[in-house]
Design an enzyme around this catalytic site. Structure first.
Site, PDB file in Angstrom:
ATOM      1  N   VAL A  81       0.539  -1.328  -0.397  1.00 62.23           N
ATOM      2  CA  VAL A  81       0.098  -0.096  -0.870  1.00 62.23           C
ATOM      3  C   VAL A  81       1.051   0.935   0.043  1.00 62.23           C
ATOM      4  CG1 VAL A  81      -2.106  -0.956   1.158  1.00 62.23           C
ATOM      5  CG2 VAL A  81      -0.831   0.256   2.903  1.00 62.23           C
ATOM      6  N   ASN A  85      -7.089  -1.834   5.590  1.00 59.99           N
ATOM      7  CA  ASN A  85      -6.953  -2.800   7.258  1.00 59.99           C
ATOM      8  C   ASN A  85      -6.002  -3.147   6.966  1.00 59.99           C
ATOM      9  OD1 ASN A  85      -7.552  -4.556   8.512  1.00 59.99           O
ATOM     10  ND2 ASN A  85      -6.002  -5.951   7.153  1.00 59.99           N
ATOM     11  N   SER A 141      -8.347   2.615  15.408  1.00 59.44           N
ATOM     12  CA  SER A 141      -7.696   2.572  16.352  1.00 59.44           C
ATOM     13  C   SER A 141      -8.801   2.932  18.173  1.00 59.44           C
ATOM     14  CB  SER A 141      -6.608   1.744  16.334  1.00 59.44           C
ATOM     15  OG  SER A 141      -6.196   1.657  17.834  1.00 59.44           O
ATOM     16  N   TYR A 196       1.900   5.356  15.627  1.00 63.49           N
ATOM     17  CA  TYR A 196       0.610   5.001  15.270  1.00 63.49           C
ATOM     18  C   TYR A 196      -0.172   5.343  15.693  1.00 63.49           C
ATOM     19  CZ  TYR A 196      -2.674   0.204  15.412  1.00 63.49           C
ATOM     20  OH  TYR A 196      -3.358   0.205  15.679  1.00 63.49           O
ATOM     21  N   ALA A 197      -0.600   6.107  17.038  1.00 66.03           N
ATOM     22  CA  ALA A 197      -2.455   7.034  17.647  1.00 66.03           C
ATOM     23  C   ALA A 197      -2.468   8.630  16.417  1.00 66.03           C
ATOM     24  CB  ALA A 197      -1.318   7.488  18.649  1.00 66.03           C
ATOM     25  N   LYS A 202      -4.112   6.753  13.351  1.00 61.01           N
ATOM     26  CA  LYS A 202      -5.549   6.230  13.692  1.00 61.01           C
ATOM     27  C   LYS A 202      -6.221   7.822  14.079  1.00 61.01           C
ATOM     28  CE  LYS A 202      -4.005   1.845  12.689  1.00 61.01           C
ATOM     29  NZ  LYS A 202      -4.635   1.125  11.123  1.00 61.01           N
TER      30      LYS A 202
HETATM   31  P1  NAI Z   1      -1.621  -8.151  11.628  1.00 56.84           P
HETATM   32  O1  NAI Z   1      -0.149  -7.912  11.462  1.00 56.84           O
HETATM   33  O2  NAI Z   1      -2.520  -9.440  11.718  1.00 56.84           O
HETATM   34  O3  NAI Z   1      -1.738  -8.455   9.872  1.00 56.84           O
HETATM   35  C1  NAI Z   1      -2.301  -6.696   9.193  1.00 56.84           C
HETATM   36  C2  NAI Z   1      -1.997  -6.983   7.608  1.00 56.84           C
HETATM   37  O4  NAI Z   1      -1.645  -6.323   6.909  1.00 56.84           O
HETATM   38  C3  NAI Z   1      -0.533  -8.114   7.397  1.00 56.84           C
HETATM   39  O5  NAI Z   1      -0.824  -9.326   6.905  1.00 56.84           O
HETATM   40  C4  NAI Z   1       0.496  -7.051   7.134  1.00 56.84           C
HETATM   41  O6  NAI Z   1       1.701  -8.225   5.790  1.00 56.84           O
HETATM   42  C5  NAI Z   1      -0.102  -6.011   5.714  1.00 56.84           C
HETATM   43  N1  NAI Z   1       0.688  -5.453   5.676  1.00 56.84           N
HETATM   44  C6  NAI Z   1       1.637  -4.426   6.593  1.00 56.84           C
HETATM   45  N2  NAI Z   1       2.266  -3.874   5.680  1.00 56.84           N
HETATM   46  C7  NAI Z   1       1.772  -3.929   4.764  1.00 56.84           C
HETATM   47  C8  NAI Z   1       1.855  -2.983   3.485  1.00 56.84           C
HETATM   48  N3  NAI Z   1       2.799  -2.059   3.354  1.00 56.84           N
HETATM   49  N4  NAI Z   1       0.882  -2.950   2.266  1.00 56.84           N
HETATM   50  C9  NAI Z   1       0.253  -4.017   2.424  1.00 56.84           C
HETATM   51  N5  NAI Z   1      -0.060  -4.569   3.392  1.00 56.84           N
HETATM   52  C10 NAI Z   1       0.312  -4.983   4.600  1.00 56.84           C
HETATM   53  O7  NAI Z   1      -2.585  -6.783  11.905  1.00 56.84           O
HETATM   54  P2  NAI Z   1      -4.005  -6.760  12.919  1.00 56.84           P
HETATM   55  O8  NAI Z   1      -4.201  -7.052  14.254  1.00 56.84           O
HETATM   56  O9  NAI Z   1      -5.162  -7.935  11.810  1.00 56.84           O
HETATM   57  O10 NAI Z   1      -4.785  -5.590  12.139  1.00 56.84           O
HETATM   58  C11 NAI Z   1      -5.409  -5.107  11.318  1.00 56.84           C
HETATM   59  C12 NAI Z   1      -5.729  -3.696  10.957  1.00 56.84           C
HETATM   60  O11 NAI Z   1      -6.360  -3.086  12.247  1.00 56.84           O
HETATM   61  C13 NAI Z   1      -4.383  -2.644  11.415  1.00 56.84           C
HETATM   62  O12 NAI Z   1      -4.242  -1.441  11.005  1.00 56.84           O
HETATM   63  C14 NAI Z   1      -4.802  -1.670  12.982  1.00 56.84           C
HETATM   64  O13 NAI Z   1      -3.525  -0.848  13.350  1.00 56.84           O
HETATM   65  C15 NAI Z   1      -6.163  -2.552  13.186  1.00 56.84           C
HETATM   66  N6  NAI Z   1      -5.978  -2.354  14.563  1.00 56.84           N
HETATM   67  C16 NAI Z   1      -5.696  -4.083  14.929  1.00 56.84           C
HETATM   68  C17 NAI Z   1      -5.616  -4.156  16.373  1.00 56.84           C
HETATM   69  C18 NAI Z   1      -5.521  -5.100  17.014  1.00 56.84           C
HETATM   70  O14 NAI Z   1      -5.819  -4.870  18.055  1.00 56.84           O
HETATM   71  N7  NAI Z   1      -4.658  -5.969  16.849  1.00 56.84           N
HETATM   72  C19 NAI Z   1      -6.536  -2.986  17.642  1.00 56.84           C
HETATM   73  C20 NAI Z   1      -6.482  -1.864  15.959  1.00 56.84           C
HETATM   74  C21 NAI Z   1      -6.831  -2.526  15.557  1.00 56.84           C
END
Ligand code: NAI
Length: 245
Positions: free
Chosen positions: A62, A88, A140, A153-154, A157
């Site tokens: 992205v 996401n 978030s 990060y904050a 978001k």
């Molecule tokens: P995760 O780390 O399990 O999955 C994130 C995915 O994004 C991974 O598959 C990764 O390869 C992909 N990714 C990272 N950089 C990328 C890039 N430059 N281009 C394309 N893909 C990329 O994370 P999770 O926990 O599933 O988080 C998903 C979203 O939800 C994120 O935006 C995160 O900030 C947000 N979020 C997550 C929380 C949590 O507690 N897990 C809480 C609040 C928000």
């Protein structure tokens, strides 16, 4: 079948919340494209979905405008439209401000904020032509309330909330709804990096006394993506067990 006939693009869909959302959308009749910069994880996700005929993977970072534009072009060529975009993809590189390298700031901003801008810019243009669309952004609790050690990060978001509200106003008249989800702490690879004592503290502070599951967030995305939410625009839906009220 709340998403029958809909085409959904989920960035960062190879893992965590994105992958579970992709699965839920598939069950609800959507055609799903998962994109991710991690090709290995993307292929693994496809095999977990038993190579379902309605899901494909496109490798795309992205932060890379050319890759984003090529991805969207290829989806439009094969499916003719994108009805739902879930921004996401996200990363954390935590640290106290005085110890945070500029690189950690730049990288997190590039993925979590500029990545949302790049993907939405090109997808929204196609949605406008189609006169229909749903854009959902990953914010978030930290974006609303801040957090120690998460300056970068904050900020991203919180930035996503600004994008969501601006786009809700800009695209609402064109038939496109834009909303965000603000999850609390959800058990994924991202939070696996958080010290257990911090997670325990978060759990204890949450009125529901538990951390979130990816399914909890996916269900919120499903609701907001479906016609059940057809009058919801510009909202930031907290899905955090009441962690911050
Ligand atoms: P995760 O780390 O399990 O999955 C994130 C995915 O994004 C991974 O598959 C990764 O390869 C992909 N990714 C990272 N950089 C990328 C890039 N430059 N281009 C394309 N893909 C990329 O994370 P999770 O926990 O599933 O988080 C998903 C979203 O939800 C994120 O935006 C995160 O900030 C947000 N979020 C997550 C929380 C949590 O507690 N897990 C809480 C609040 C928000």
């Amino acid at each position: 079948m709340k998403l029958k006939g809909k085409v959904a693009l989920i960035t960062g869909g190879a893992n965590g919340i994105g992958k579970v959302t992709a699965n839920m959308f598939l069950q609800e009749g959507a055609t799903v494209v998962i994109s991710d910069y991690n090709a290995e994880a993307g292929e693994k996700a496809l095999s977990e979905f038993n190579h379902h005929e309605n899901v494909t993977f496109i490798r795309s970072d992205v932060t890379n405008t050319e890759q984003v534009n090529a991805m969207v072009q290829s989806i439009l060529e094969s499916h003719g439209k994108i009805d739902i975009l879930i921004n996401n993809a996200g990363i954390t590189i935590d640290g106290f401000l005085t110890k945070m390298e500029e690189e950690a700031w730049d990288k997190v901003v590039a993925v979590n904020l500029s990545g949302v801008f790049k993907c939405t810019k090109v997808v929204a243009a196609a949605m406008v032509e189609n006169g229909y669309g749903v854009i959902l952004n990953a914010s978030s609790v930290v974006g609303i309330h801040g957090n120690i050690g998460q300056t970068n990060y904050a900020a991203t978001k919180a930035g996503v909330i600004g994008l969501t509200k601006s786009w809700a106003k800009e695209f609402g008249p064109k038939g496109i709804r834009v909303n965000a989800v603000a999850p609390g702490f959800v058990v994924t690879d991202m939070t696996a990096k958080v010290p257990q004592k911090v997670l325990d503290k978060m759990e204890a502070q949450t009125p529901l006394r538990k951390l979130g599951r990816p399914e909890d967030i996916a269900a919120a995305y499903l609701f907001l993506a479906s016609d059940d939410a057809s009058f919801i625009n510009g909202t930031i839906l907290s899905v955090d067990g009441g962690l911050v009220i």
